[in-house]
Design a protein around this motif. Structure first.
Motif, PDB file in Angstrom:
ATOM      1  N   ASP A 212       1.056  -1.246   0.026  1.00  0.00           N
ATOM      2  CA  ASP A 212      -0.126   0.058  -0.007  1.00  0.00           C
ATOM      3  C   ASP A 212       0.934   1.259   0.099  1.00  0.00           C
ATOM      4  OD1 ASP A 212      -2.198   1.780   0.204  1.00  0.00           O
ATOM      5  OD2 ASP A 212      -2.284   1.578   2.271  1.00  0.00           O
ATOM      6  N   THR A 213       0.859   2.066  -1.094  1.00  0.00           N
ATOM      7  CA  THR A 213       1.727   3.122  -1.309  1.00  0.00           C
ATOM      8  C   THR A 213       1.194   4.462  -0.928  1.00  0.00           C
ATOM      9  OG1 THR A 213       1.344   3.417  -3.477  1.00  0.00           O
ATOM     10  CG2 THR A 213       2.997   1.904  -3.098  1.00  0.00           C
ATOM     11  N   PRO A 214       1.861   5.558  -0.675  1.00  0.00           N
ATOM     12  CA  PRO A 214       1.429   6.757  -0.275  1.00  0.00           C
ATOM     13  C   PRO A 214       0.894   7.331  -1.586  1.00  0.00           C
ATOM     14  CG  PRO A 214       3.650   6.534   0.464  1.00  0.00           C
ATOM     15  CD  PRO A 214       3.491   5.346  -0.220  1.00  0.00           C
ATOM     16  N   GLY A 215       0.178   8.101  -1.558  1.00  0.00           N
ATOM     17  CA  GLY A 215      -0.749   8.871  -2.703  1.00  0.00           C
ATOM     18  C   GLY A 215       0.488   9.764  -3.511  1.00  0.00           C
ATOM     19  N   ILE A 216       0.124   9.370  -4.784  1.00  0.00           N
ATOM     20  CA  ILE A 216       1.324  10.282  -5.908  1.00  0.00           C
ATOM     21  C   ILE A 216       0.514  11.645  -6.162  1.00  0.00           C
ATOM     22  CG2 ILE A 216       2.152  10.140  -8.197  1.00  0.00           C
ATOM     23  CD1 ILE A 216       3.226   7.934  -6.130  1.00  0.00           C
ATOM     24  N   ALA A 217       1.177  12.549  -6.256  1.00  0.00           N
ATOM     25  CA  ALA A 217       0.931  13.906  -6.332  1.00  0.00           C
ATOM     26  C   ALA A 217       1.983  14.741  -7.100  1.00  0.00           C
ATOM     27  CB  ALA A 217       0.507  14.840  -4.946  1.00  0.00           C
ATOM     28  N   THR A 218       1.755  15.559  -7.836  1.00  0.00           N
ATOM     29  CA  THR A 218       2.668  16.311  -8.509  1.00  0.00           C
ATOM     30  C   THR A 218       3.154  17.581  -7.784  1.00  0.00           C
ATOM     31  OG1 THR A 218       1.235  17.443  -9.942  1.00  0.00           O
ATOM     32  CG2 THR A 218       2.099  15.598 -10.829  1.00  0.00           C
ATOM     33  N   LYS A 219       2.195  18.038  -6.813  1.00  0.00           N
ATOM     34  CA  LYS A 219       2.230  19.181  -6.059  1.00  0.00           C
ATOM     35  C   LYS A 219       1.783  18.910  -4.554  1.00  0.00           C
ATOM     36  CE  LYS A 219       1.358  24.165  -5.550  1.00  0.00           C
ATOM     37  NZ  LYS A 219       0.632  25.259  -6.222  1.00  0.00           N
ATOM     38  N   ILE A 220       2.682  19.184  -3.720  1.00  0.00           N
ATOM     39  CA  ILE A 220       2.142  19.157  -2.124  1.00  0.00           C
ATOM     40  C   ILE A 220       2.405  20.510  -1.454  1.00  0.00           C
ATOM     41  CG2 ILE A 220       2.452  17.731  -0.085  1.00  0.00           C
ATOM     42  CD1 ILE A 220       3.471  15.416  -1.722  1.00  0.00           C
ATOM     43  N   ASP A 221       1.263  21.040  -0.888  1.00  0.00           N
ATOM     44  CA  ASP A 221       1.156  22.301  -0.421  1.00  0.00           C
ATOM     45  C   ASP A 221       0.767  22.245   1.018  1.00  0.00           C
ATOM     46  OD1 ASP A 221       0.910  24.780   0.518  1.00  0.00           O
ATOM     47  OD2 ASP A 221       0.215  25.609  -1.553  1.00  0.00           O
TER      48      ASP A 221
ATOM     49  N   LYS B  22       6.259  17.651   4.257  1.00  0.00           N
ATOM     50  CA  LYS B  22       7.462  17.131   3.998  1.00  0.00           C
ATOM     51  C   LYS B  22       7.640  15.464   3.684  1.00  0.00           C
ATOM     52  CE  LYS B  22      12.352  17.184   5.720  1.00  0.00           C
ATOM     53  NZ  LYS B  22      12.481  15.619   6.336  1.00  0.00           N
ATOM     54  N   GLU B  23       6.807  14.897   4.710  1.00  0.00           N
ATOM     55  CA  GLU B  23       6.598  13.532   4.900  1.00  0.00           C
ATOM     56  C   GLU B  23       5.829  13.102   3.494  1.00  0.00           C
ATOM     57  OE1 GLU B  23       6.439  12.769   9.420  1.00  0.00           O
ATOM     58  OE2 GLU B  23       4.575  12.969   8.539  1.00  0.00           O
ATOM     59  N   ALA B  24       4.832  13.650   3.055  1.00  0.00           N
ATOM     60  CA  ALA B  24       4.011  13.255   2.066  1.00  0.00           C
ATOM     61  C   ALA B  24       5.171  13.239   0.525  1.00  0.00           C
ATOM     62  CB  ALA B  24       3.018  14.420   1.661  1.00  0.00           C
ATOM     63  N   THR B  25       5.948  14.404   0.457  1.00  0.00           N
ATOM     64  CA  THR B  25       6.657  14.613  -0.625  1.00  0.00           C
ATOM     65  C   THR B  25       7.786  13.176  -0.393  1.00  0.00           C
ATOM     66  OG1 THR B  25       6.706  16.788  -0.575  1.00  0.00           O
ATOM     67  CG2 THR B  25       8.510  15.710  -1.534  1.00  0.00           C
ATOM     68  N   GLU B  26       8.334  13.014   0.606  1.00  0.00           N
ATOM     69  CA  GLU B  26       9.067  11.797   0.813  1.00  0.00           C
ATOM     70  C   GLU B  26       8.630  10.276   0.489  1.00  0.00           C
ATOM     71  OE1 GLU B  26      10.421  12.222   4.784  1.00  0.00           O
ATOM     72  OE2 GLU B  26      11.742  13.706   4.334  1.00  0.00           O
ATOM     73  N   GLY B  27       7.147  10.282   0.565  1.00  0.00           N
ATOM     74  CA  GLY B  27       6.341   9.221   0.391  1.00  0.00           C
ATOM     75  C   GLY B  27       6.090   8.948  -1.118  1.00  0.00           C
ATOM     76  N   VAL B  28       5.836  10.182  -1.791  1.00  0.00           N
ATOM     77  CA  VAL B  28       5.810  10.063  -3.317  1.00  0.00           C
ATOM     78  C   VAL B  28       6.955   9.421  -3.834  1.00  0.00           C
ATOM     79  CG1 VAL B  28       5.616  11.365  -5.615  1.00  0.00           C
ATOM     80  CG2 VAL B  28       4.071  11.779  -3.416  1.00  0.00           C
ATOM     81  N   ILE B  29       8.122   9.795  -3.465  1.00  0.00           N
ATOM     82  CA  ILE B  29       9.490   9.414  -3.760  1.00  0.00           C
ATOM     83  C   ILE B  29       9.588   7.840  -3.687  1.00  0.00           C
ATOM     84  CG2 ILE B  29      12.196   9.502  -3.738  1.00  0.00           C
ATOM     85  CD1 ILE B  29      11.564  12.651  -3.148  1.00  0.00           C
ATOM     86  N   GLU B  30       9.440   7.500  -2.303  1.00  0.00           N
ATOM     87  CA  GLU B  30       9.305   6.153  -2.052  1.00  0.00           C
ATOM     88  C   GLU B  30       8.411   5.236  -2.933  1.00  0.00           C
ATOM     89  OE1 GLU B  30       8.896   3.282   1.777  1.00  0.00           O
ATOM     90  OE2 GLU B  30       7.741   5.243   1.879  1.00  0.00           O
ATOM     91  N   ALA B  31       7.177   5.826  -3.158  1.00  0.00           N
ATOM     92  CA  ALA B  31       6.311   5.197  -3.833  1.00  0.00           C
ATOM     93  C   ALA B  31       6.935   4.666  -5.401  1.00  0.00           C
ATOM     94  CB  ALA B  31       5.163   5.779  -3.916  1.00  0.00           C
ATOM     95  N   ILE B  32       7.581   5.853  -5.885  1.00  0.00           N
ATOM     96  CA  ILE B  32       7.905   5.686  -7.306  1.00  0.00           C
ATOM     97  C   ILE B  32       9.068   4.366  -7.257  1.00  0.00           C
ATOM     98  CG2 ILE B  32       9.261   6.827  -9.114  1.00  0.00           C
ATOM     99  CD1 ILE B  32       6.209   7.620  -9.009  1.00  0.00           C
ATOM    100  N   LYS B  33       9.967   4.682  -6.368  1.00  0.00           N
ATOM    101  CA  LYS B  33      11.043   3.628  -6.069  1.00  0.00           C
ATOM    102  C   LYS B  33      10.408   2.260  -5.873  1.00  0.00           C
ATOM    103  CE  LYS B  33      14.520   6.625  -3.944  1.00  0.00           C
ATOM    104  NZ  LYS B  33      15.368   7.041  -2.733  1.00  0.00           N
ATOM    105  N   TRP B  34       9.434   2.115  -5.407  1.00  0.00           N
ATOM    106  CA  TRP B  34       8.868   0.666  -5.155  1.00  0.00           C
ATOM    107  C   TRP B  34       8.413   0.059  -6.461  1.00  0.00           C
ATOM    108  CZ3 TRP B  34       8.166  -3.105  -1.983  1.00  0.00           C
ATOM    109  CH2 TRP B  34       8.658  -3.077  -0.375  1.00  0.00           C
ATOM    110  N   LEU B  35       8.295   0.839  -7.423  1.00  0.00           N
ATOM    111  CA  LEU B  35       7.832   0.310  -9.069  1.00  0.00           C
ATOM    112  C   LEU B  35       8.891  -0.595  -9.427  1.00  0.00           C
ATOM    113  CD1 LEU B  35       6.357   3.274 -10.623  1.00  0.00           C
ATOM    114  CD2 LEU B  35       4.976   1.395  -9.924  1.00  0.00           C
ATOM    115  N   ASP B  36      10.039  -0.492  -8.958  1.00  0.00           N
ATOM    116  CA  ASP B  36      11.393  -1.436  -9.603  1.00  0.00           C
ATOM    117  C   ASP B  36      11.113  -2.634  -8.778  1.00  0.00           C
ATOM    118  OD1 ASP B  36      12.277   0.512 -11.333  1.00  0.00           O
ATOM    119  OD2 ASP B  36      13.535   1.522  -9.637  1.00  0.00           O
ATOM    120  N   ASP B  37      10.695  -2.997  -7.713  1.00  0.00           N
ATOM    121  CA  ASP B  37      10.357  -4.087  -7.001  1.00  0.00           C
ATOM    122  C   ASP B  37       9.144  -4.729  -6.993  1.00  0.00           C
ATOM    123  OD1 ASP B  37      11.713  -6.076  -5.434  1.00  0.00           O
ATOM    124  OD2 ASP B  37      11.071  -4.967  -3.552  1.00  0.00           O
TER     125      ASP B  37
END
Length: 211
Positions: free
Chosen positions: A86-95, A114-129
């Motif tokens: 279950d991954t964090p929500g993907i967003a192009t802008k987090i305010d 800040k945590e949400a931004t880090e979550g988006v990065i983590e979610a994208i990385k998970w695609l490789d696995d």
């Protein structure tokens, strides 16, 4: 790492034909508040009696990816064992101002952003696995967004099997047909993760796509 990803994309389909896995690692993706954790909880309740995480109307409530291993789904005589991410929500802008609406202090809102931004990065990385993706979209909203197009593009670039889940069909203004029209190249399964409507058809589609 780049070479391995390139080889995986080039020969992944052939390798899967000869080396079928005992279980598949399936990521649940989508924009904030599409119902990803609600779907993860629905799958776990149906097949393990457990839950994955907290469901909330606050965007980006899931800030880190959560993994549940060894969930066995059985439908129409077929069985499928999956690890659910279950991954964090993907967003192009987090305010951070978006979090202030929910009664948070400015300090808390900035921390959550800040945590949400880090979550988006983590979610994208998970695609490789992953071995496949359930992409959850809110069927009450316009599906042709930058976020959805970006996620679909990332998944297609990796050659991952994809099912689009048109969620929230229990709501009166839901229109799964808009999602099918926006992404005609992919299978779209309309459901209500909250109410469990049409969930059996999703399990059948999962067994077909990921089995």
């Amino acid at each position: 790492m780049g070479l391995l990803l390139s080889l995986k994309k080039k020969f992944g389909f052939i390798l899967k034909l000869f080396f079928k896995k005992d279980k598949m690692r399936i990521g649940i993706y989508g924009p904030p508040n599409a119902g990803k954790t609600t779907l993860a909880n629905r799958i776990l309740r149906d097949w393990t009696g457990d839950v994955m995480g907290v469901e909330s109307e606050i965007p980006h409530e899931t800030r880190r990816a959560k993994l549940r291993e060894g969930v066995k789904i059985e439908v129409d005589g077929k069985s499928l064992t999956i690890d659910i991410v279950d991954t964090p929500g993907i967003a192009t802008k987090i305010d951070f101002h978006d979090f202030l609406k929910y009664g948070m202090s400015e300090e808390e809102a900035k921390r959550r952003a800040k945590e949400a931004t880090e979550g988006v990065i983590e979610a994208i990385k998970w695609l490789d696995d992953l071995d496949g993706v359930l992409l959850v979209m809110d069927s009450t909203e316009d599906p042709y967004t930058q976020v959805n197009v970006t996620i679909v593009g990332n998944i297609e670039a990796r050659g991952l099997p994809l099912l689009i889940v048109a969620n929230k069909i229990d709501l009166p203004n839901a229109s799964p047909a808009r999602i099918k029209s926006a992404f005609p190249q992919h299978t779209v399964v309309p459901i209500s993760a909250l109410k469990g409507i049409n969930i059996e058809n999703l399990y059948r589609a999962m067994a077909e796509k990921f089995g």
